[in-house]
Scaffold this active site. Sequence first.
Site, mmCIF file in Angstrom:
data_model
loop_
_atom_site.group_PDB
_atom_site.id
_atom_site.type_symbol
_atom_site.label_atom_id
_atom_site.label_comp_id
_atom_site.label_asym_id
_atom_site.label_seq_id
_atom_site.Cartn_x
_atom_site.Cartn_y
_atom_site.Cartn_z
ATOM 1 N N GLU A 5 0.868 -1.251 0.019
ATOM 2 C CA GLU A 5 0.172 0.041 -0.198
ATOM 3 C C GLU A 5 0.924 1.335 0.070
ATOM 4 O OE1 GLU A 5 -4.308 -0.608 1.765
ATOM 5 O OE2 GLU A 5 -2.886 0.089 3.473
ATOM 6 N N GLY A 7 -6.391 6.498 0.225
ATOM 7 C CA GLY A 7 -7.404 7.496 0.464
ATOM 8 C C GLY A 7 -7.437 8.859 -0.335
HETATM 9 P P1 13P Z 1 -8.245 3.400 0.218
HETATM 10 O O1 13P Z 1 -9.047 2.174 -0.630
HETATM 11 O O2 13P Z 1 -9.659 4.245 0.735
HETATM 12 O O3 13P Z 1 -7.547 4.357 -0.671
HETATM 13 O O4 13P Z 1 -7.846 2.904 1.588
HETATM 14 C C1 13P Z 1 -6.715 1.840 1.335
HETATM 15 C C2 13P Z 1 -6.375 1.268 2.653
HETATM 16 O O5 13P Z 1 -5.838 1.805 3.430
HETATM 17 C C3 13P Z 1 -6.735 0.007 2.986
HETATM 18 O O6 13P Z 1 -6.131 -0.512 4.019
#
Ligand code: 13P
Length: 233
Positions: free
Chosen positions: A159, A165
């Site tokens: 990630e 987000g």
């Molecule tokens: P988003 O999909 O809201 O970008 O978040 C990713 C996340 O942090 C999943 O653990």
Amino acid sequence: MRKIIIGNWKMNGDKRLIDEFAPLLSTSSYDCVMCPPFTLIDVARSNFPASVFVGAQDCSMFDNGAHTGEISCKQIFDVGGTHVIIGHNERRANNGDSDEVVAQKVKCAIRNKLIPIVCIGESKEEYDCGKTIEIVKKQISSLLQGEGIDVAKFFIAYEPIWAIGTGRTPTVSEVDEIHGHIYKFCGIYPVYGGSITYENHKDFLNLNSVTGLLIGGTSLNSKDFSKILSCLD
Ligand code: 13P
């Protein structure tokens, strides 16, 4: 092997959201793990179809004892949790989860029969400086140090912090390349997480180097999340 779709509700949701999701999760082309807040794990387990795994978003690095406010892996397991997200950037940044703490939590989870989903990823500055590979390599090697860490027993989630987000993602070929490096470092292909939507999910999920997806915001949208699970266009 089936790919995996993991939902991370973060600090969102209530019993009504469990009721809203429950009838929509029965058809899935993928393995599905839903990770609501601790307070909803029990009710999610009771209401979601048996085919859906339920997980936690964090765990204590201790087995039990005087750790006020902490939740142990045994307690997660006791209410039907099977997986646990460890080292999410929001915990690394706000709750002191260093690489060492993350490694302790992973060992504790494995010891207590939970499947860890360990998050790694670089910041925007590191990405801009071309340091992504170096950063994920360091995070993985600290994870693999010491006894009791067997990669066959967990998932790694790549990630990029700047994609969480934000509505921004690396390109599909960047993800493919980084996942290839992660495979070289530890022998498993990760799941990808960061700004996955119904619209873009297939671009990433179709890559052979992507084991599955870790989804934040879109996992709170019952319509889009269930469409992703059931492969509906
Ligand atoms: P988003 O999909 O809201 O970008 O978040 C990713 C996340 O942090 C999943 O653990």
